[in-house]
Design an enzyme around this catalytic site. Structure first.
Site, short mmCIF file in Angstrom:
data_model
loop_
_atom_site.label_atom_id
_atom_site.label_comp_id
_atom_site.label_asym_id
_atom_site.label_seq_id
_atom_site.Cartn_x
_atom_site.Cartn_y
_atom_site.Cartn_z
N HIS A 66 0.94 -1.27 0.20
CA HIS A 66 0.03 0.08 -0.04
C HIS A 66 0.77 1.22 0.14
CE1 HIS A 66 0.98 -0.45 4.26
NE2 HIS A 66 0.92 0.76 4.34
N ASP A 68 0.88 5.22 2.12
CA ASP A 68 0.38 5.88 2.99
C ASP A 68 -0.50 7.21 2.71
OD1 ASP A 68 1.27 3.92 5.07
OD2 ASP A 68 2.98 5.06 5.25
N HIS A 122 4.92 0.04 -0.09
CA HIS A 122 5.50 -0.65 1.07
C HIS A 122 4.74 -1.70 1.41
CE1 HIS A 122 3.69 2.67 3.02
NE2 HIS A 122 3.58 1.96 4.07
N ARG A 131 9.85 -8.23 15.55
CA ARG A 131 9.97 -7.15 15.27
C ARG A 131 9.24 -6.09 15.74
NH1 ARG A 131 7.74 -5.00 10.63
NH2 ARG A 131 9.51 -3.50 10.23
#
Length: 184
Positions: A66, A68, A122, A131
């Protein structure tokens, strides 16, 4: 207290980056900061991704591909897993070094520049390690109408984007994602 201090520090970084992006748009250094005041839906997310060694596919990813919705995004991550689209369309891994930040251009910069600046595609892939990431979405004021700036349009360069407010764009994109079964 620690999270608030981090938020304030990264917001200060965002204000400095806004000056750089304003210059890239050919505007005075305060242009974006004037459009991103107290009414900006600036959001910070603290994300935890547990270890997941299941091979990634279209349905099994940390977060699907997608862009942002805001002007830009500042990300710090503790380990690899964030991937960005390279200019040739291939995926590449974002830095995850201690103390490093990744800055992604968002939809509003793409709109202001009539597509000259591209929002960074990204995704987050599965990793066999845990993470965490801290993400600040740097938005414009919610009622700010965003359309291509005059220097990026003309008889030979028609506007590629209709005017839309920051709030309406976020709402439209969230509705579109929900309709496609993508939630995050």
């Amino acid at each position: 207290e620690t999270v608030l201090s981090y938020y304030e520090s990264v917001t200060t970084m965002g204000r400095a980056l806004s000056e750089v992006f304003s210059g890239m748009l050919g505007m005075d250094s305060g242009f974006i900061n004037r459009l991103s005041g107290e009414k900006a839906p600036r959001t910070m997310r603290l994300l935890h991704y547990p270890a997941n060694d299941t091979p990634a596919d279209d349905r099994n990813v940390g977060i699907s591909a997608h862009t942002d919705f805001e002007c830009f995004t500042i990300i710090h991550q503790t380990a690899g897993g964030l991937e960005l689209t390279h200019v040739d369309g291939e995926w590449c891994e974002a830095p995850s070094d201690i103390g490093s930040f990744t800055v992604l251009m968002g939809d509003m910069l793409e709109r202001l520049s009539n597509g000259r600046l591209k929002a960074t595609g990204h995704r987050v892939v599965n990793t066999p390690w845990q993470r965490m990431s801290m993400v600040l979405f740097f938005a414009l004021d919610g009622d700010c109408a965003v359309a291509p700036l005059p220097q990026f349009t003309g008889p030979d360069k028609p506007a590629r984007y209709a005017p839309v407010t920051q709030d309406d764009h976020i709402s439209n994109e969230l509705e579109r994602a929900a309709a496609n079964g993508q939630t995050g």
